[in-house]
Design a protein around this motif. Structure first.
Motif, PDB file in Angstrom:
ATOM      1  N   GLU A 160      -2.728   6.285   3.660  1.00  0.00           N
ATOM      2  CA  GLU A 160      -3.539   5.641   4.742  1.00  0.00           C
ATOM      3  C   GLU A 160      -2.857   6.146   6.017  1.00  0.00           C
ATOM      4  O   GLU A 160      -3.557   6.342   7.145  1.00  0.00           O
ATOM      5  N   GLN A 161      -1.679   5.836   6.112  1.00  0.00           N
ATOM      6  CA  GLN A 161      -0.724   6.101   7.452  1.00  0.00           C
ATOM      7  C   GLN A 161      -0.936   7.546   7.686  1.00  0.00           C
ATOM      8  O   GLN A 161      -1.117   7.857   8.963  1.00  0.00           O
ATOM      9  N   PHE A 162      -1.006   8.598   6.926  1.00  0.00           N
ATOM     10  CA  PHE A 162      -1.006   9.996   7.153  1.00  0.00           C
ATOM     11  C   PHE A 162      -2.599  10.028   7.654  1.00  0.00           C
ATOM     12  O   PHE A 162      -2.667  10.735   8.732  1.00  0.00           O
ATOM     13  N   HIS A 163      -3.402   9.636   7.273  1.00  0.00           N
ATOM     14  CA  HIS A 163      -4.891   9.872   7.667  1.00  0.00           C
ATOM     15  C   HIS A 163      -5.295   9.346   8.586  1.00  0.00           C
ATOM     16  O   HIS A 163      -6.408   9.592   9.428  1.00  0.00           O
ATOM     17  N   ASN A 164      -4.451   8.140   9.185  1.00  0.00           N
ATOM     18  CA  ASN A 164      -4.764   7.504  10.611  1.00  0.00           C
ATOM     19  C   ASN A 164      -3.825   7.968  11.624  1.00  0.00           C
ATOM     20  O   ASN A 164      -4.014   7.745  12.787  1.00  0.00           O
ATOM     21  N   SER A 165      -3.326   9.218  11.210  1.00  0.00           N
ATOM     22  CA  SER A 165      -2.411   9.837  12.343  1.00  0.00           C
ATOM     23  C   SER A 165      -3.497  10.645  13.135  1.00  0.00           C
ATOM     24  O   SER A 165      -4.579  10.750  13.091  1.00  0.00           O
ATOM     25  N   HIS A 193      14.006   0.354   0.783  1.00  0.00           N
ATOM     26  CA  HIS A 193      13.463   0.242   2.320  1.00  0.00           C
ATOM     27  C   HIS A 193      12.466   1.314   2.472  1.00  0.00           C
ATOM     28  O   HIS A 193      12.657   2.181   2.899  1.00  0.00           O
ATOM     29  N   ASN A 194      11.262   0.633   2.409  1.00  0.00           N
ATOM     30  CA  ASN A 194      10.171   1.710   2.633  1.00  0.00           C
ATOM     31  C   ASN A 194       9.375   1.166   3.872  1.00  0.00           C
ATOM     32  O   ASN A 194       8.623   2.324   4.331  1.00  0.00           O
ATOM     33  N   ALA A 195       9.248   0.184   4.460  1.00  0.00           N
ATOM     34  CA  ALA A 195       8.567  -0.217   5.465  1.00  0.00           C
ATOM     35  C   ALA A 195       8.595   0.708   6.634  1.00  0.00           C
ATOM     36  O   ALA A 195       9.913   1.001   6.816  1.00  0.00           O
ATOM     37  N   SER A 196       7.747   0.999   7.581  1.00  0.00           N
ATOM     38  CA  SER A 196       8.119   1.994   8.442  1.00  0.00           C
ATOM     39  C   SER A 196       6.851   1.828   9.339  1.00  0.00           C
ATOM     40  O   SER A 196       5.872   1.758   8.955  1.00  0.00           O
ATOM     41  N   ASN A 197       7.370   2.106  10.832  1.00  0.00           N
ATOM     42  CA  ASN A 197       6.304   2.186  11.508  1.00  0.00           C
ATOM     43  C   ASN A 197       6.233   3.821  12.061  1.00  0.00           C
ATOM     44  O   ASN A 197       7.203   4.142  12.583  1.00  0.00           O
ATOM     45  N   GLY A 198       5.111   4.489  11.820  1.00  0.00           N
ATOM     46  CA  GLY A 198       5.124   5.861  11.902  1.00  0.00           C
ATOM     47  C   GLY A 198       4.196   6.288  12.979  1.00  0.00           C
ATOM     48  O   GLY A 198       3.693   7.399  12.838  1.00  0.00           O
ATOM     49  N   ASP A 199       4.017   5.628  13.975  1.00  0.00           N
ATOM     50  CA  ASP A 199       3.045   5.856  15.097  1.00  0.00           C
ATOM     51  C   ASP A 199       3.509   7.208  15.894  1.00  0.00           C
ATOM     52  O   ASP A 199       4.693   7.356  16.017  1.00  0.00           O
ATOM     53  N   ARG A 257       0.798  -1.305   0.087  1.00  0.00           N
ATOM     54  CA  ARG A 257      -0.125  -0.104  -0.040  1.00  0.00           C
ATOM     55  C   ARG A 257       0.676   1.297   0.188  1.00  0.00           C
ATOM     56  O   ARG A 257       2.339   1.082   0.291  1.00  0.00           O
ATOM     57  N   GLY A 258       0.141   2.438  -0.115  1.00  0.00           N
ATOM     58  CA  GLY A 258       0.922   3.778  -0.103  1.00  0.00           C
ATOM     59  C   GLY A 258       2.237   3.971  -0.950  1.00  0.00           C
ATOM     60  O   GLY A 258       2.057   3.227  -2.270  1.00  0.00           O
ATOM     61  N   ILE A 259       3.197   4.520  -0.531  1.00  0.00           N
ATOM     62  CA  ILE A 259       4.339   4.519  -1.153  1.00  0.00           C
ATOM     63  C   ILE A 259       4.938   3.499  -1.782  1.00  0.00           C
ATOM     64  O   ILE A 259       5.349   3.398  -2.930  1.00  0.00           O
ATOM     65  N   GLY A 260       5.039   2.580  -0.848  1.00  0.00           N
ATOM     66  CA  GLY A 260       5.690   1.211  -1.390  1.00  0.00           C
ATOM     67  C   GLY A 260       5.124   0.514  -2.468  1.00  0.00           C
ATOM     68  O   GLY A 260       5.716  -0.034  -3.606  1.00  0.00           O
ATOM     69  N   ALA A 261       3.550   0.649  -2.313  1.00  0.00           N
ATOM     70  CA  ALA A 261       2.970   0.085  -3.693  1.00  0.00           C
ATOM     71  C   ALA A 261       3.286   0.819  -4.859  1.00  0.00           C
ATOM     72  O   ALA A 261       3.456   0.125  -5.744  1.00  0.00           O
ATOM     73  N   GLY A 262       3.394   1.937  -4.793  1.00  0.00           N
ATOM     74  CA  GLY A 262       3.632   3.065  -6.069  1.00  0.00           C
ATOM     75  C   GLY A 262       4.963   2.542  -6.439  1.00  0.00           C
ATOM     76  O   GLY A 262       5.220   2.536  -7.662  1.00  0.00           O
ATOM     77  N   ILE A 263       6.006   2.541  -5.747  1.00  0.00           N
ATOM     78  CA  ILE A 263       7.329   2.302  -6.105  1.00  0.00           C
ATOM     79  C   ILE A 263       7.368   0.923  -6.661  1.00  0.00           C
ATOM     80  O   ILE A 263       8.062   0.661  -7.907  1.00  0.00           O
ATOM     81  N   ALA A 264       6.890  -0.210  -5.809  1.00  0.00           N
ATOM     82  CA  ALA A 264       6.873  -1.286  -6.855  1.00  0.00           C
ATOM     83  C   ALA A 264       6.238  -1.687  -8.162  1.00  0.00           C
ATOM     84  O   ALA A 264       6.840  -2.295  -9.015  1.00  0.00           O
ATOM     85  N   ALA A 265       4.949  -0.873  -8.054  1.00  0.00           N
ATOM     86  CA  ALA A 265       4.394  -0.874  -9.596  1.00  0.00           C
ATOM     87  C   ALA A 265       5.095  -0.353 -10.376  1.00  0.00           C
ATOM     88  O   ALA A 265       5.210  -0.801 -11.631  1.00  0.00           O
ATOM     89  N   GLU A 266       5.854   0.802 -10.203  1.00  0.00           N
ATOM     90  CA  GLU A 266       6.722   1.456 -11.158  1.00  0.00           C
ATOM     91  C   GLU A 266       7.760   0.710 -11.466  1.00  0.00           C
ATOM     92  O   GLU A 266       8.197   0.591 -12.706  1.00  0.00           O
TER      93      GLU A 266
END
Length: 272
Positions: free
Chosen positions: A211-216, A110-116, A30-39
């Protein structure tokens, strides 16, 4: 989930300049990582699309499916892996090596991140350790495991954040881990440059509408509004498609003279 190629918005189709390459993109359901993978897949790479939890089990195959739909020679391989686990990190490396046409790993993003978010007064040992494990420890040890399988011309990209320099409340741990990744980049560029022929760079987004930002927390989002409204490029938040082309450039041969750098994807936000 719909993915938009960078070329859909920015002119003629780019050549499939990653054909024959194999890429790992962590947190790519999802998010940035999904966009990078697809591109990267659109450009011809075999991409290991990773996810961790059950909540992403349905999303990751959509990313892989998008790669197949481009018909560029790229391939998407979905893999569940907890990058905080040494066993899963090795599994990820093994799958990438076995799946690629050259049995090498050419690109690691390296895109995975915990942004809590958490105020200083509320930080616990568990909160601290969880973020450090995902944001710092996992990239370090995944890089360590991948490098022996990377050829000269390999690319390592760390997705960091403008939070490392913004001083926004509730980001004590997250901003520190992002700053650490930028330090990793400069050190690894030195260690892996002449000896291994690998470049290492960071791409540093500002606030991105994911989604991560909207869940902040509401307080966190409210604190960013004045900065977002005064962003020099446009008075808006960044989008995934603003960041993806920066990463695909860093993964390409054209970026061979760029290493140890932090490329800003903030729309000039920190200039104001």
């Amino acid at each position: 989930m719909t993915f938009t190629s960078s070329t859909d918005q920015h002119g003629p189709s780019l050549s499939a300049n990653l054909c024959g390459k194999t890429a790992i993109v962590t947190g790519s359901s999802r998010g940035i990582g999904a966009g990078i993978a697809a591109e990267l897949g659109r450009r011809g790479a075999t991409v290991i699309v990773t996810y961790t939890g059950e909540g992403s089990r349905q999303l990751a195959p959509e990313v892989s499916g998008t790669i197949e739909e481009w018909r560029s020679g790229g391939k998407g391989i979905t893999l569940q892996a907890d990058i905080t686990s040494a066993v899963d990190r090795q599994k990820l490396v093994d799958v990438a090596v076995d799946s690629g046409p050259t049995k090498k790993i050419d690109i690691v993003v390296h895109n995975a991140s915990n942004g809590d978010d958490c105020y200083l007064k509320d930080i616990t040992d568990q909160f601290f350790e969880r973020q450090v494990d995902v944001n710092m420890k996992a990239p370090l040890f995944l890089t360590q495991a991948a490098v022996p399988h990377m050829p000269r011309g390999g690319r390592i990209v760390l997705i960091t954040s403008a939070a490392a320099r913004m001083g926004v409340a509730e980001t004590s741990v997250n901003s520190a881990t992002k700053a650490a990744l930028e330090s990793f980049s400069s050190v690894w560029a030195t260690e892996l440059g002449q000896t291994h022929g690998i470049t290492v760079n960071c791409v540093s987004p500002g606030p991105i509408a994911t989604e991560q930002f909207h869940n902040s927390s509401p307080e966190f989002k409210e604190a960013l509004q004045p900065l977002i409204k005064s962003t020099p490029a446009e008075a808006r938040m960044g989008e995934v498609n603003d960041i993806v082309p920066l990463v695909s450039f860093i993964c390409s041969e054209e970026s061979r003279w760029v290493t140890g750098s932090v490329i800003s994807g903030t729309g000039g936000m920190l200039l104001v």
